[in-house]
Enzyme design. Structure first.
Site, mmCIF file in Angstrom:
data_model
loop_
_atom_site.group_PDB
_atom_site.id
_atom_site.type_symbol
_atom_site.label_atom_id
_atom_site.label_comp_id
_atom_site.label_asym_id
_atom_site.label_seq_id
_atom_site.Cartn_x
_atom_site.Cartn_y
_atom_site.Cartn_z
ATOM 1 N N HIS A 57 0.833 -1.210 0.000
ATOM 2 C CA HIS A 57 0.000 0.000 0.000
ATOM 3 C C HIS A 57 0.868 1.261 0.000
ATOM 4 O O HIS A 57 1.164 1.820 1.052
ATOM 5 C CB HIS A 57 -0.920 -0.021 1.229
ATOM 6 C CG HIS A 57 -1.994 1.019 1.212
ATOM 7 N ND1 HIS A 57 -3.174 0.879 1.897
ATOM 8 C CD2 HIS A 57 -2.083 2.227 0.592
ATOM 9 C CE1 HIS A 57 -3.931 1.944 1.712
ATOM 10 N NE2 HIS A 57 -3.280 2.789 0.926
ATOM 11 N N HIS A 59 1.567 5.187 -2.153
ATOM 12 C CA HIS A 59 1.112 6.197 -3.122
ATOM 13 C C HIS A 59 2.355 6.951 -3.603
ATOM 14 O O HIS A 59 2.828 7.848 -2.911
ATOM 15 C CB HIS A 59 0.153 7.183 -2.441
ATOM 16 C CG HIS A 59 -1.082 6.556 -1.873
ATOM 17 N ND1 HIS A 59 -2.254 6.476 -2.580
ATOM 18 C CD2 HIS A 59 -1.341 5.980 -0.669
ATOM 19 C CE1 HIS A 59 -3.191 5.884 -1.828
ATOM 20 N NE2 HIS A 59 -2.654 5.564 -0.661
ATOM 21 N N PHE A 60 2.878 6.567 -4.767
ATOM 22 C CA PHE A 60 4.137 7.176 -5.215
ATOM 23 C C PHE A 60 3.976 8.389 -6.141
ATOM 24 O O PHE A 60 4.957 8.926 -6.636
ATOM 25 C CB PHE A 60 5.046 6.108 -5.850
ATOM 26 C CG PHE A 60 5.809 5.294 -4.820
ATOM 27 C CD1 PHE A 60 5.828 5.646 -3.483
ATOM 28 C CD2 PHE A 60 6.528 4.169 -5.209
ATOM 29 C CE1 PHE A 60 6.543 4.897 -2.534
ATOM 30 C CE2 PHE A 60 7.257 3.420 -4.277
ATOM 31 C CZ PHE A 60 7.259 3.781 -2.940
ATOM 32 N N ARG A 61 2.746 8.817 -6.406
ATOM 33 C CA ARG A 61 2.502 10.138 -7.038
ATOM 34 C C ARG A 61 3.013 10.276 -8.468
ATOM 35 O O ARG A 61 3.148 11.395 -8.958
ATOM 36 C CB ARG A 61 3.137 11.265 -6.201
ATOM 37 C CG ARG A 61 2.877 11.224 -4.716
ATOM 38 C CD ARG A 61 1.420 11.350 -4.404
ATOM 39 N NE ARG A 61 1.174 11.480 -2.974
ATOM 40 C CZ ARG A 61 0.027 11.131 -2.414
ATOM 41 N NH1 ARG A 61 -0.957 10.617 -3.140
ATOM 42 N NH2 ARG A 61 -0.158 11.285 -1.127
ATOM 43 N N ASN A 91 -4.398 6.382 -7.251
ATOM 44 C CA ASN A 91 -4.912 7.764 -7.209
ATOM 45 C C ASN A 91 -3.853 8.781 -7.608
ATOM 46 O O ASN A 91 -3.604 9.757 -6.927
ATOM 47 C CB ASN A 91 -5.470 8.085 -5.814
ATOM 48 C CG ASN A 91 -4.436 7.954 -4.718
ATOM 49 O OD1 ASN A 91 -3.466 7.217 -4.846
ATOM 50 N ND2 ASN A 91 -4.634 8.664 -3.624
ATOM 51 N N HIS A 176 -11.224 1.124 0.242
ATOM 52 C CA HIS A 176 -11.073 2.199 1.224
ATOM 53 C C HIS A 176 -12.463 2.392 1.811
ATOM 54 O O HIS A 176 -13.335 2.981 1.182
ATOM 55 C CB HIS A 176 -10.571 3.491 0.553
ATOM 56 C CG HIS A 176 -10.405 4.629 1.517
ATOM 57 N ND1 HIS A 176 -9.183 5.223 1.775
ATOM 58 C CD2 HIS A 176 -11.290 5.278 2.311
ATOM 59 C CE1 HIS A 176 -9.337 6.185 2.678
ATOM 60 N NE2 HIS A 176 -10.609 6.246 3.012
ATOM 61 N N HIS A 225 -6.325 -0.367 5.519
ATOM 62 C CA HIS A 225 -6.208 0.403 6.767
ATOM 63 C C HIS A 225 -7.421 0.337 7.705
ATOM 64 O O HIS A 225 -8.145 1.307 7.855
ATOM 65 C CB HIS A 225 -5.851 1.865 6.495
ATOM 66 C CG HIS A 225 -6.514 2.499 5.292
ATOM 67 N ND1 HIS A 225 -7.852 2.440 5.046
ATOM 68 C CD2 HIS A 225 -5.983 3.183 4.256
ATOM 69 C CE1 HIS A 225 -8.127 3.076 3.926
ATOM 70 N NE2 HIS A 225 -7.009 3.533 3.417
ATOM 71 N N ASP A 296 0.485 2.679 3.680
ATOM 72 C CA ASP A 296 -0.291 3.825 3.181
ATOM 73 C C ASP A 296 0.631 5.032 3.013
ATOM 74 O O ASP A 296 0.210 6.174 3.244
ATOM 75 C CB ASP A 296 -1.472 4.146 4.111
ATOM 76 C CG ASP A 296 -2.548 4.949 3.394
ATOM 77 O OD1 ASP A 296 -2.391 5.241 2.187
ATOM 78 O OD2 ASP A 296 -3.547 5.295 4.043
ATOM 79 N N HIS A 300 3.120 14.175 1.196
ATOM 80 C CA HIS A 300 2.675 15.528 0.838
ATOM 81 C C HIS A 300 3.760 16.468 1.350
ATOM 82 O O HIS A 300 4.373 16.197 2.386
ATOM 83 C CB HIS A 300 1.343 15.864 1.514
ATOM 84 C CG HIS A 300 0.204 14.988 1.067
ATOM 85 N ND1 HIS A 300 -0.360 15.081 -0.186
ATOM 86 C CD2 HIS A 300 -0.468 13.993 1.700
ATOM 87 C CE1 HIS A 300 -1.336 14.191 -0.301
ATOM 88 N NE2 HIS A 300 -1.410 13.498 0.827
HETATM 89 O O1 DOR Z 1 -4.616 9.857 4.001
HETATM 90 C C1 DOR Z 1 -4.685 9.364 2.883
HETATM 91 N N1 DOR Z 1 -3.843 9.765 1.905
HETATM 92 N N2 DOR Z 1 -5.615 8.443 2.627
HETATM 93 C C2 DOR Z 1 -5.871 8.019 1.371
HETATM 94 O O2 DOR Z 1 -6.786 7.266 1.189
HETATM 95 C C3 DOR Z 1 -5.097 8.558 0.238
HETATM 96 C C4 DOR Z 1 -3.789 9.057 0.666
HETATM 97 C C5 DOR Z 1 -3.129 9.912 -0.379
HETATM 98 O O3 DOR Z 1 -2.999 9.439 -1.504
HETATM 99 O O4 DOR Z 1 -2.740 11.052 -0.093
HETATM 100 ZN ZN ZN Z 2 -3.860 4.673 0.771
#
Ligand code: DOR
Ligand code: ZN
Length: 438
Positions: A57, A59-61, A91, A176, A225, A296, A300
Site C-alpha cells: 500500500h 502512493h508514489f505520485r 490515485n 477504502h 487500513h 499507506d 505531501h
Molecule cells: O490519508 C490518505 N492519503 N488516505 C488516502 O486514502 C489517500 C492518501 C493519499 O494518496 O494522499
Molecule cells: Zn492509501
C-alpha cells in the site's frame, strides 16, 4: 552468494541458518553451508536476516504529483526501509483507471524503480468491463467508497455491486472503507479534530456494505487500513461465516493516536484518521485478525501540510519507517518477529498472488535484508529519503538498523546509500490468487 552465520527470521521464529543465492533466487538454506570455490561470502555474524518486506500500500505520485514523490524517490525510500516490493495505488494524475493509464504508469516505473513493483487498478462508476479485462496485469482493484486524495470514488450501489461481481472473484478488491454520505455530514459539523470529521461510524457503515456485497457474490475482499475495534469485530464475524475477507493495518494507526494528531496538526492528518487510544489498543489486541501491514505511504510536502486544516491534504510517509518500527516493537516484546514476517511478507504475497515473493525459501526471489539488532538510532526528518522530507516519527528512537538490502540477489542498499540503478526494479509476476480464508 553465501550469507553465513546470521539468524534468519522465519514465520515460526528466529533460526540460525546460512542462505545461498544463485541467479536472483534463493538456492539453499541450511544450518551450515560450505563455501564453493569463488563464491561471494557475506559474514552475517551478529546480524538478523529477514526477507525483503512487501509494502502492498504505497502512493508514489507518479505521474502527476512528482514534486512530492516519483518512482525513483519512492523506491529509494523503500530500499532504505528494507522494502523490496511495492504495490502502487491508483490515485495518481491521471488515475490508473484505464488500460492506457496503466501502460503509461508501467513505463514510468520501468525506467525509474529500484525495487520490484506492481500496480492497483482504480475503480470508477463506469470502468467495470475494462477493470475486469486488465485484472491479470494488476495486483488488485482499489475502490474508494469515501473520497480522499484524488478523484477516485464509487459510492452508488450499482457500480459497487457490478465491480464486485464482474472483477475476477479470486483477485482481491481492496476497499477504502469510509462512507461518503456520512463523511459529508460529519465534515460539515466544523470540527478540526480529524477523528470527529471522519469518525469510526463512517468506517463501520462502509465496511458493512462491502462485507454484505462480498458475501453475496462470493468474492475476495481486502480491507485497507482498518483502524477500529468495531471493524475488526465485523471482519472476524464475516470470516467466521465464510466471507473471503482479509484486512490491513498501517504502522501509523498501530503507533499513533488522535492525541498525536493534535500534537502534529495537519502533519498527523490521514484518511482514515488516527483514532482513540482504545481503538489503537484494539489493533494490537486483535492482531490475530489482521492479515497484512501496509504503510499507506502518502507523501505531501510541508508547504501543502501547512495550509489550513480544511485545505491540507491527508497522508504521511511510511515506507521507510515500517520495518524499523515493527522490528523495534518485536525487540520490546510487543510482537513476535515471525508475526511481522507473516504480515509484511508471507500474507501480502499470498493475497496478491506475487508468485516469486513471500518467503526466505528455496526458489523464491533472493530479496534479503540484514539488520544489526543492537544498533540504536533516532528517526529524523533529515534521514527521510522521500521527496517530501518528513515523518511523523521524527524523534523516535529504534533498536535495530538496516545494514544491507539485496534485491533478487543483488546488493541494492548498504550503509545508508542506495546502490541500485534506476530501472533495476522489475514488474512482479502474478500467479493464482487465493484468499487466506474459506
Ligand atoms: O490519508 C490518505 N492519503 N488516505 C488516502 O486514502 C489517500 C492518501 C493519499 O494518496 O494522499
Ligand atoms: Zn492509501
Amino acid at each position: 552468494m553465501l550469507i553465513r552465520n546470521g539468524v534468519v527470521i522465519l514465520v515460526d521464529g528466529p533460526v540460525r541458518l546460512d542462505v545461498r543465492t544463485r541467479d536472483e533466487k534463493i538456492s539453499e538454506l541450511a544450518e551450515q553451508l560450505t563455501p564453493e570455490p569463488g563464491e561471494q561470502i557475506i559474514d552475517a555474524e551478529g546480524m538478523m536476516v529477514l526477507p525483503g518486506f512487501i509494502d502492498s500500500h504505497v502512493h508514489f505520485r507518479d505521474p502527476g504529483g512528482t514534486h512530492k514523490e516519483d518512482f525513483l524517490s519512492g523506491t529509494q525510500a523503500a530500499l532504505a526501509g528494507g522494502v523490496t516490493t511495492i504495490l502502487d495505488m491508483p490515485n495518481t494524475q491521471p488515475p490508473t483507471n484505464s488500460r492506457e493509464h496503466l501502460q503509461e504508469k508501467k513505463a514510468l516505473a520501468a525506467q525509474k524503480a529500484v525495487v520490484d513493483y506492481g500496480f492497483y487498478f482504480g475503480a470508477t462508476d463506469t470502468n467495470i468491463e475494462e477493470a475486469a479485462a486488465v485484472a491479470d496485469q494488476v495486483a488488485a482493484m482499489k475502490l474508494y467508497m469515501g473520497s480522499s486524495t484524488g478523484s477516485l470514488l464509487v459510492t452508488e450501489f450499482s457500480p459497487i455491486y457490478r465491480h464486485f461481481s464482474t472483477f475476477p472473484l479470486d483477485k482481491p478488491i481492496v476497499v477504502h472503507a469510509e462512507d461518503e454520505q456520512s463523511l459529508i455530514y460529519f465534515g460539515a459539523q466544523g470540527s478540526t479534530e480529524h477523528n470527529r470529521a471522519r469518525p469510526p461510524l463512517s468506517a463501520q457503515i462502509a465496511l458493512s456494505r462491502a462485507l454484505a456485497i462480498a458475501e453475496k457474490v462470493g468474492r475476495a475482499l481486502h480491507i485497507a487500513h482498518t483502524t477500529t475495534q468495531r471493524e475488526l469485530e465485523l471482519i472476524q464475524e464475516a470470516r467466521n461465516k465464510g466471507v473471503r475477507v482479509t484486512c490491513e493495518v498501517t504502522p501509523l494507526h498501530l503507533f499513533l493516536t488522535e492525541d498525536d494528531q493534535q500534537r502534529l496538526g495537519n502533519f498527523g492528518k490521514v484518511n482514515p484518521p488516527l483514532r482513540s487510544k482504545s481503538d489503537q489498543a484494539a489493533l494490537w489486541r486483535y492482531f490475530d485478525v489482521i492479515d497484512t501491514i501496509g504503510t499507506d505511504h502518502a507523501p505531501h510536502t510541508k508547504e501543502e501540510k501547512m495550509q489550513p486544516y480544511q485545505k491540507a491534504p491527508s497522508g504521511m510517509t511510511g515506507v521507510q519507517t515500517m520495518l524499523p518500527l515493527l522490528f523495534n516493537a518485536a525487540q520490546e516484546g510487543k510482537v513476535e518477529p515471525g508475526e511481522i514476517i507473516k504480515r509484511c511478507v508471507v500474507n501480502p504475497a499470498r493475497i496478491f498472488g506475487l508468485k516469486d515473493k513471500g518467503a526466505l525459501e528455496v526458489g523464491k526471489d533472493a530479496d534479503i535484508v540484514l539488520i544489526d539488532p543492537q544498533q540504536v538510532y533516532e528517526i529524523t526528518n533529515e534521514k527521510i529519503v522521500s521527496k517530501c522530507g518528513w515523518t511523523p516519527f521524527a524523534g523516535t528512537k529504534v533498536k535495530g538498523k538496516i545494514q544491507q538490502v539485496f534485491v533478487r540477489g543483488k546488493l541494492a542498499f548498504e550503509h545508508d546509500t542506495c546502490l541500485a540503478q534506476p530501472g533495476n526494479g522489475r514488474h512482479v509476476h502474478y500467479a493464482y490468487h487465493h484468499s487466506l480464508y474459506a
